[in-house]
Write an enzyme that holds these catalytic residues in place. Structure first.
Site, mmCIF file in Angstrom:
data_model
loop_
_atom_site.group_PDB
_atom_site.id
_atom_site.type_symbol
_atom_site.label_atom_id
_atom_site.label_comp_id
_atom_site.label_asym_id
_atom_site.label_seq_id
_atom_site.Cartn_x
_atom_site.Cartn_y
_atom_site.Cartn_z
ATOM 1 N N ASN A 120 0.821 -1.230 0.000
ATOM 2 C CA ASN A 120 0.000 0.000 0.000
ATOM 3 C C ASN A 120 0.853 1.277 0.000
ATOM 4 O OD1 ASN A 120 0.729 -0.550 2.651
ATOM 5 N ND2 ASN A 120 -1.137 0.291 3.525
ATOM 6 N N LYS A 140 12.556 -7.210 1.537
ATOM 7 C CA LYS A 140 11.725 -8.055 0.665
ATOM 8 C C LYS A 140 10.399 -7.333 0.457
ATOM 9 C CE LYS A 140 8.470 -10.708 1.190
ATOM 10 N NZ LYS A 140 7.690 -10.193 0.053
ATOM 11 N N PRO A 141 10.247 -6.686 -0.704
ATOM 12 C CA PRO A 141 8.998 -5.949 -0.942
ATOM 13 C C PRO A 141 7.842 -6.895 -1.282
ATOM 14 C CG PRO A 141 10.611 -5.549 -2.703
ATOM 15 C CD PRO A 141 11.172 -6.630 -1.837
ATOM 16 N N GLU A 159 4.132 -3.592 12.217
ATOM 17 C CA GLU A 159 3.073 -2.595 11.978
ATOM 18 C C GLU A 159 1.954 -3.350 11.286
ATOM 19 O OE1 GLU A 159 3.251 0.234 13.240
ATOM 20 O OE2 GLU A 159 5.406 0.424 13.596
ATOM 21 N N CYS A 175 -3.713 1.648 6.702
ATOM 22 C CA CYS A 175 -3.965 1.112 8.055
ATOM 23 C C CYS A 175 -4.485 2.195 9.000
ATOM 24 C CB CYS A 175 -2.723 0.441 8.606
ATOM 25 S SG CYS A 175 -1.284 1.471 8.500
ATOM 26 N N GLU A 198 -11.283 -4.819 9.871
ATOM 27 C CA GLU A 198 -10.729 -3.771 9.007
ATOM 28 C C GLU A 198 -11.248 -3.951 7.575
ATOM 29 O OE1 GLU A 198 -6.475 -4.068 8.468
ATOM 30 O OE2 GLU A 198 -6.281 -1.902 8.336
HETATM 31 P P1 NAD Z 1 -0.065 -9.506 3.797
HETATM 32 O O1 NAD Z 1 0.171 -9.377 5.235
HETATM 33 O O2 NAD Z 1 -0.364 -10.868 3.249
HETATM 34 O O3 NAD Z 1 1.197 -8.937 2.967
HETATM 35 C C1 NAD Z 1 2.133 -8.012 3.446
HETATM 36 C C2 NAD Z 1 3.549 -8.488 3.136
HETATM 37 O O4 NAD Z 1 3.774 -9.757 3.712
HETATM 38 C C3 NAD Z 1 3.893 -8.672 1.661
HETATM 39 O O5 NAD Z 1 5.251 -8.341 1.437
HETATM 40 C C4 NAD Z 1 3.695 -10.137 1.443
HETATM 41 O O6 NAD Z 1 4.407 -10.573 0.347
HETATM 42 C C5 NAD Z 1 4.236 -10.676 2.744
HETATM 43 N N1 NAD Z 1 3.746 -11.980 3.118
HETATM 44 C C6 NAD Z 1 2.525 -12.506 2.893
HETATM 45 N N2 NAD Z 1 2.429 -13.734 3.431
HETATM 46 C C7 NAD Z 1 3.622 -13.990 4.006
HETATM 47 C C8 NAD Z 1 4.143 -15.097 4.743
HETATM 48 N N3 NAD Z 1 3.405 -16.186 5.011
HETATM 49 N N4 NAD Z 1 5.406 -15.016 5.193
HETATM 50 C C9 NAD Z 1 6.126 -13.934 4.957
HETATM 51 N N5 NAD Z 1 5.709 -12.853 4.273
HETATM 52 C C10 NAD Z 1 4.459 -12.883 3.799
HETATM 53 O O7 NAD Z 1 -1.210 -8.543 3.406
HETATM 54 P P2 NAD Z 1 -2.228 -8.696 2.194
HETATM 55 O O8 NAD Z 1 -2.896 -10.039 2.114
HETATM 56 O O9 NAD Z 1 -1.541 -8.270 0.975
HETATM 57 O O10 NAD Z 1 -3.332 -7.657 2.638
HETATM 58 C C11 NAD Z 1 -4.357 -8.157 3.497
HETATM 59 C C12 NAD Z 1 -4.598 -7.250 4.630
HETATM 60 O O11 NAD Z 1 -3.384 -6.905 5.297
HETATM 61 C C13 NAD Z 1 -5.178 -5.914 4.258
HETATM 62 O O12 NAD Z 1 -6.538 -6.022 4.007
HETATM 63 C C14 NAD Z 1 -4.834 -5.105 5.473
HETATM 64 O O13 NAD Z 1 -5.731 -5.385 6.494
HETATM 65 C C15 NAD Z 1 -3.486 -5.634 5.876
HETATM 66 N N6 NAD Z 1 -2.383 -4.777 5.419
HETATM 67 C C16 NAD Z 1 -1.966 -3.822 6.272
HETATM 68 C C17 NAD Z 1 -0.963 -2.971 5.894
HETATM 69 C C18 NAD Z 1 -0.469 -1.902 6.825
HETATM 70 O O14 NAD Z 1 -0.049 -0.853 6.360
HETATM 71 N N7 NAD Z 1 -0.464 -2.137 8.122
HETATM 72 C C19 NAD Z 1 -0.394 -3.080 4.638
HETATM 73 C C20 NAD Z 1 -0.832 -4.089 3.769
HETATM 74 C C21 NAD Z 1 -1.838 -4.930 4.191
#
Ligand code: NAD
Length: 492
Positions: A164, A187-188, A262, A296, A393
């Protein structure tokens, strides 16, 4: 819209920003395998990037460990100079970086430009803060002794960043780690690798030595596993969902590393009937619809006191109807696509659930023709605490408005969440503002404002919204260890 993103990227961006090569130990690695990057507005493939493997990550960890001694010994002012140059390069490439963000993340270009400035701001801020990593001298409790506390960099750090804010979440973590004297591996998110890799090009140009800042793209689990498990990684910072945060925290327990998280928010936004309606509506609109709701800090539960409830809903509905939905590159767009289809699907499920349970749905824009990642800005009024949208959320442009009667009642409802990131209070009553600022149980509280983030503030949440803080002097401490030293036997 098809072709729009590719045309902009090809016309504006430096060639090397689009190669998709990862940065490992000072080398740009194209990789044998590649993953595609799509424009979330159209589904069009806009680039492909290296698919790094676990073996590449192990190489990166070794490189980072190898350069830690030299990087930590550099004077903080010298590290600061390099961070400042990196910030300047980001600003001088602002338009290119912003277009990259919009094309892979989807947010309106004006917001992407703001993100680049916001992201560069963390580098500038930590460039100076690194010089202020003061220790302490403690008045001694032992005769003839001198007690000191010193700050040391913790070692190699790792950052797992979300889609995001694909640039600012990297610089907020890397600025602090590098200023503290720690090399960092990033790791993006797989959805938004291009802007991360472009920022890495600029890091190299700014003079960050080989191995000190590395970016690897690929499968999240394959690349995160070594970062979580390896003893050489001493600090792990993650921004993303609470679900993934929990998994990472559990994994990191085996090596007892420093972890900062976070995670999700579920922000309550309280509007009392003594406020200026226009200002409260403008604040709620900004807090709800920034980043197309994928933030968030987004106002997830807008509680409005009964005395102005009807007027607030009408004004908010009118303002929502004025929002334009479209491609982020279109200058008139306020709301772009959801970056991931799963986010759009969750929004639709919450709308359906609220409608079935009696909420009023106002969705002035029809967006089906735009594609499945688009969600029209939607207002749900007469929402009750039982509805999904009030319990979890949203992370999209769906605004939930709930009426309330008294301060005591709304405080209990606002605090009744496992999430504790941000909260907002709008009131003209000074005593109430002070009272609520004390009693509301959130990591960040905006009183009569929807805008409070930036490099000097400690960003972070209570309860399951996370651990630790980013930005501010507290953000630097996440990458440092304390060392207590006792000099004894000093009496002559
Ligand atoms: P996510 O938590 O799956 O992804 C965030 C990061 O984690 C990405 O880099 C992703 O590649 C990585 N990731 C995902 N699964 C992983 C795993 N098992 N091990 C290690 N890394 C992993 O988030 P999402 O599914 O893309 O989004 C879902 C929800 O997450 C959103 O609806 C929101 O609630 C939340 N979110 C919050 C923020 C924030 O700024 N706090 C940012 C993105 C998403």
């Amino acid at each position: 819209m098809i072709g729009l993103a590719k045309k902009h990227l090809d016309g504006l961006c430096r060639r090397d920003f689009l190669t998709g090569a990862a940065l490992i130990d000072g080398c740009w690695i194209a990789g044998d395998e590649r993953d595609v990057v799509v424009d979330p507005a159209t589904g069009e493939v806009i680039a492909d990037v290296a698919r790094c493997r676990a073996v590449d990550m192990n190489r990166a960890i070794a490189a980072a460990e190898g350069c830690f001694p030299k990087w930590q010994q550099l004077l903080p002012a010298k590290r600061g100079e390099i961070l400042s140059s990196w910030a300047s390069l980001m600003l001088s490439h602002s338009e290119q970086l912003a277009v990259l963000v919009t094309c892979e993340q989807g947010k309106p270009l004006s917001e992407a430009r703001n993100e680049i400035a916001y992201g560069a701001g963390f580098l500038e801020w930590f460039a100076a803060e690194g010089e202020r990593a003061y220790g302490e001298t403690i008045p001694s409790h032992k005769l003839g002794s001198l007690l000191q506390v010193r700050m040391h960099p913790v070692g190699v750090a790792a950052a797992i960043t979300p889609w995001n804010f694909p640039v600012a979440m990297i610089t907020r973590k890397a600025g602090a780690a590098l200023a503290a004297g720690c090399p960092i591996i990033v790791k993006p998110a797989p959805e938004t690798p291009l802007s991360a890799l472009a920022v890495a090009r600029l890091a190299e140009e700014a003079g960050i030595p080989r191995g000190v800042f590395q970016v690897l793209v690929g499968d999240p689990i394959e690349l995160s596993t070594p970062l979580v498990r390896d003893t050489r990684i001493r600090a792990l910072s993650f921004t993303g969902s609470t679900e993934v945060g929990r998994v990472l925290l559990e994994g990191a327990a085996a090596t007892v590393k420093k972890v900062s998280l976070e995670l999700g928010g579920h922000a309550p936004f309280l509007v009392f009937d003594d406020v200026n309606l226009e200002k409260a509506v403008a604040g709620a609109m900004a807090a709800k619809f920034a980043t197309s709701g994928q933030d968030c800090l987004a106002a997830n539960r807008i509680y409005v006191q009964r005395g102005i409830y009807g007027a607030f809903v009408n004004e908010f509905a009118a303002a929502t109807a004025r929002l334009t939905v479209g491609h982020g590159l279109d200058a008139t767009t306020d709301i772009g696509p959801m970056t991931k289809l799963s986010v759009a699907t969750k929004c639709r499920a919450q709308i359906e659930d609220a409608a079935a349970k009696g909420a009023r749905v106002m969705s002035p824009k029809q967006v089906q023709a735009l594609g499945q990642n688009f969600v029209p800005p939607t207002l749900l009024s007469d929402v009750t605490d039982e509805m999904l949208v009030a319990r979890e959320e949203t992370f999209g442009p769906v605004a939930a408005i709930l009426p309330f009667d008294s301060e005591e009642e709304v405080l209990v409802r606002a605090n009744g969440s496992e999430m504790g990131l941000a909260a907002y209070v709008y009131t003209d009553n000074l005593r109430r503002a002070l009272r609520l600022s004390e009693k509301i149980e959130y990591g960040m509280v905006g009183i009569n404002t929807s805008s409070f983030t930036g490099p000097p503030i400690p960003f972070g949440g209570w309860r399951q919204s996370g651990l630790g803080r980013e930005g501010s002097r507290h953000g630097l401490a996440e990458y440092m260890e304390l060392k207590y030293v006792c000099f004894g036997d000093l009496t002559a």
